[in-house]
Design an enzyme around this catalytic site. Structure first.
Site, PDB file in Angstrom:
ATOM      1  N   ASP A 162      -0.933  -2.968 -10.974  1.00 14.72           N
ATOM      2  CA  ASP A 162      -0.491  -2.061  -9.918  1.00 14.72           C
ATOM      3  C   ASP A 162       0.639  -2.664  -9.063  1.00 14.72           C
ATOM      4  O   ASP A 162       0.593  -3.848  -8.705  1.00 14.72           O
ATOM      5  CB  ASP A 162      -1.697  -1.775  -9.015  1.00 14.72           C
ATOM      6  CG  ASP A 162      -1.377  -0.854  -7.869  1.00 14.72           C
ATOM      7  OD1 ASP A 162      -1.167   0.332  -8.135  1.00 14.72           O
ATOM      8  OD2 ASP A 162      -1.335  -1.319  -6.712  1.00 14.72           O
ATOM      9  N   GLU A 231       3.161  -1.345 -13.471  1.00 17.13           N
ATOM     10  CA  GLU A 231       3.738  -0.232 -12.734  1.00 17.13           C
ATOM     11  C   GLU A 231       4.948  -0.717 -11.961  1.00 17.13           C
ATOM     12  O   GLU A 231       4.834  -1.584 -11.100  1.00 17.13           O
ATOM     13  CB  GLU A 231       2.725   0.337 -11.737  1.00 17.13           C
ATOM     14  CG  GLU A 231       3.293   1.540 -11.007  1.00 17.13           C
ATOM     15  CD  GLU A 231       2.646   1.807  -9.652  1.00 17.13           C
ATOM     16  OE1 GLU A 231       2.614   2.972  -9.254  1.00 17.13           O
ATOM     17  OE2 GLU A 231       2.199   0.852  -8.990  1.00 17.13           O
TER      18      GLU A 231
HETATM   19  C1  GLC Z   1       0.286   2.194  -6.871  1.00 18.39           C
HETATM   20  C2  GLC Z   1      -0.795   3.183  -7.180  1.00 18.39           C
HETATM   21  C3  GLC Z   1      -0.945   4.108  -6.000  1.00 18.39           C
HETATM   22  C4  GLC Z   1      -1.325   3.277  -4.794  1.00 18.39           C
HETATM   23  C5  GLC Z   1      -0.320   2.151  -4.571  1.00 18.39           C
HETATM   24  C6  GLC Z   1      -0.860   1.134  -3.612  1.00 18.39           C
HETATM   25  O1  GLC Z   1       1.524   2.790  -6.710  1.00 18.39           O
HETATM   26  O2  GLC Z   1      -0.495   3.875  -8.360  1.00 18.39           O
HETATM   27  O3  GLC Z   1      -1.872   5.111  -6.235  1.00 18.39           O
HETATM   28  O4  GLC Z   1      -1.369   4.072  -3.655  1.00 18.39           O
HETATM   29  O5  GLC Z   1      -0.058   1.440  -5.752  1.00 18.39           O
HETATM   30  O6  GLC Z   1      -1.843   0.365  -4.219  1.00 18.39           O
END
Ligand code: GLC
Length: 515
Positions: A162, A231
């Site tokens: 993440d 991500e």
């Molecule tokens: C990422 C997740 C999202 C979350 C953010 C903070 O972007 O996909 O849902 O709010 O991280 O952890």
């Protein structure tokens, strides 16, 4: 299983106060009671393995919850936790206490929060309740590697990592410059600034390579790959080093957001072609691609595009080279649920306020899964759900789509099957605009059938001619899969040089009669 997927990515199920619905972790090594307990998790893992399904955890390394013991102790400056987070002294201006600089939170407003007890600011890229961990502290790095090891020892197959670009911030406390398009935003919006000091820092890439080494140490023991995808919403040039840097490996792939953040219901065939080919051309040749049209942070594909286009998009992500990834419910063409302000729970939406929440809110796409036509779409036997069920559940649901051969669900299944064919796994790729609104994706491999996807993005019924797309295509092609709105039936022949497509129609064609 029935759907034809082979891996499940679970969004965070760790112990959490649920301010950001699991992305605020208060114990990385336990399961939140909302989901059950560790025994339930282990049973899930065992069942998944029995069905040959891989299970990926969502690893949240950038920040913890402010309820994590580490943070509570850090506030108190208790050794060794004192430097587990990013604490800075205030800037004093005209005798007034101010945050150390202009850095902004992704959820709006200053990224610095004053802590009365410690008499310092801490940095939080996301909600105030999500303090960023300090990766310049080797003890934090080791703690987080141990979290990976904890779940790998349990037998998970890997991780979705993440919010990776935010792991490190520059040690300079300089202000960030305004973004090129700052005028489009409010000064408290994250996009108002160009994040030269808080995103994609050189140390961030190296840290990811270290995480990969942890995963590989397990593979070295038993030969089984432990998988990692990251991500990062980032330009292609900053994205590709997340794959690795030539001498060190990073993610097996960084998540490819291009179909999500560059295309919408106004995009032309040329836009689709460019978006796809740019990724393929920039990606290191020896690395694997991935494609998807939605996730838990983005409005649903059936709502961002015209709903009938969902079959075409499903066909697209399955026919392109690489791994297709599907957000639950997109296989049914589930649409956003409208979530009123008084029903809003997403912290990002709450932070921007009633006037602007709709564009930011992630509640719309996080509706309960639509299993069947029974109350609450079969999601629960309770008399309330955490977010409203989409009112179309009585007709858009899994049970109904299983019975209908031409449903989105069955189109998805057909495509998941096709994806295992050699041509799709390893064949060459051609992507071409046929007109302003029609484009095709062609996959071919010597000695194997060729598959061609053709989509009409436009609002008019259009004639298609595929005979010039590739030399030596046969005069007749066979429909392998047809979108729900198609004029042609799966299994039927079409004339390569001449067939009609309705608006938003898509066909996957084959050079052989596979049916
Ligand atoms: C990422 C997740 C999202 C979350 C953010 C903070 O972007 O996909 O849902 O709010 O991280 O952890």
């Amino acid at each position: 299983m029935d759907l034809g997927v082979d891996t499940i990515w679970l969004s965070p199920v760790y112990k959490s106060p649920m301010v950001d619905f699991g992305y605020d972790v208060s114990d990385y090594k336990d399961i939140d009671p909302v989901f059950g307990n560790m025994a339930d998790f282990e049973e899930l893992l065992t069942e998944a393995k029995a069905k040959d399904l891989n299970l990926l955890m969502d690893f949240v390394p950038n920040h913890s919850s402010n309820q994590h013991l580490w943070f509570l102790k850090s506030v108190e400056r208790i050794h060794p936790y004192s430097d587990y987070y990013i604490w800075r002294d205030p800037k004093i201006e005209n005798g007034q206490r101010k945050p150390p600089n202009n850095w902004l939170s992704g959820f709006r407003g200053s990224a610095w929060e004053w802590n009365e007890k410690r008499q310092q600011y801490y940095y939080h890229m996301f909600a105030v309740q999500q303090p960023d961990l300090n990766y310049r502290n080797p003890a934090v790095v080791e703690e987080m590697k141990n979290v990976l090891r904890f779940w790998l020892d349990k037998g998970v197959h890997g991780f979705r990592m993440d919010a990776i670009p935010f792991l490190f911030e520059s040690t300079s406390l300089a202000d960030e410059p305004k973004a090129d398009y700052w005028k489009w935003f409010e000064p408290t919006d994250h996009d108002y600034l160009n994040h030269t000091l808080t995103e994609n820092q050189p140390e961030t890439y190296s840290m990811l390579y270290e995480f990969r080494d942890v995963l590989d140490s397990y593979r070295n023991r038993d030969g089984r790959t432990r998988f990692m995808m990251t991500e990062c919403y980032t330009d292609l040039n900053k994205m590709m080093p997340y794959y690795g840097n030539g001498s060190r490996n990073g993610a097996h792939f960084p998540l490819n957001f291009r179909l999500v953040d560059r295309l919408n219901r106004e995009s032309t065939a040329a836009d689709f072609v460019k978006t796809i080919l740019e990724w393929e051309a920039t990606k290191p040749a020896d690395k694997w691609s991935n494609w998807f049209i939605g996730n838990h942070d983005q409005k649903r594909a059936a709502s961002r595009f015209d709903a009938p286009l969902i079959d075409g998009l499903t066909m697209l992500i399955h026919l392109l080279p690489g791994t297709p990834i599907t957000y639950y419910g997109d296989e049914l063409g589930m649409e956003d649920s409208f979530v009123r302000w008084d029903q809003t729970v997403d912290p990002a939406a709450l932070n921007v306020g009633r006037k602007r929440y709709k564009t930011v809110s992630r509640d719309f796409e996080r509706e309960p899964f639509q299993w069947d036509a029974s109350s609450y779409a079969g999601f629960t036997s309770a008399n309330h759900t955490w977010l409203p069920v989409n009112s179309n559940y009585w007709k858009v649901n899994l049970a109904a789509q299983k019975l209908n051969l031409r449903s989105h669900y069955n189109t998805f299944r057909a495509m998941a099957k096709l994806r295992r064919k050699l041509t799709v796994l390893t064949g060459s790729l051609k992507v071409k605009a046929l007109s302003t609104w029609q484009f095709c994706v062609l996959r071919s491999l010597e000695g194997q059938p060729t598959f061609i996807l053709v989509i009409n993005l436009g609002s008019d019924i259009e004639m298609t001619n595929l005979s010039t797309v590739q030399p030596n295509l046969p005069d007749t092609l066979y429909v392998y899969a047809a979108s729900e709105n198609s004029l042609q039936e799966p299994g039927s022949p079409v004339q390569t040089s001449k067939f009609l497509l309705r608006p938003k129609q898509a066909l996957t064609l084959s050079t052989i009669e596979v049916y």
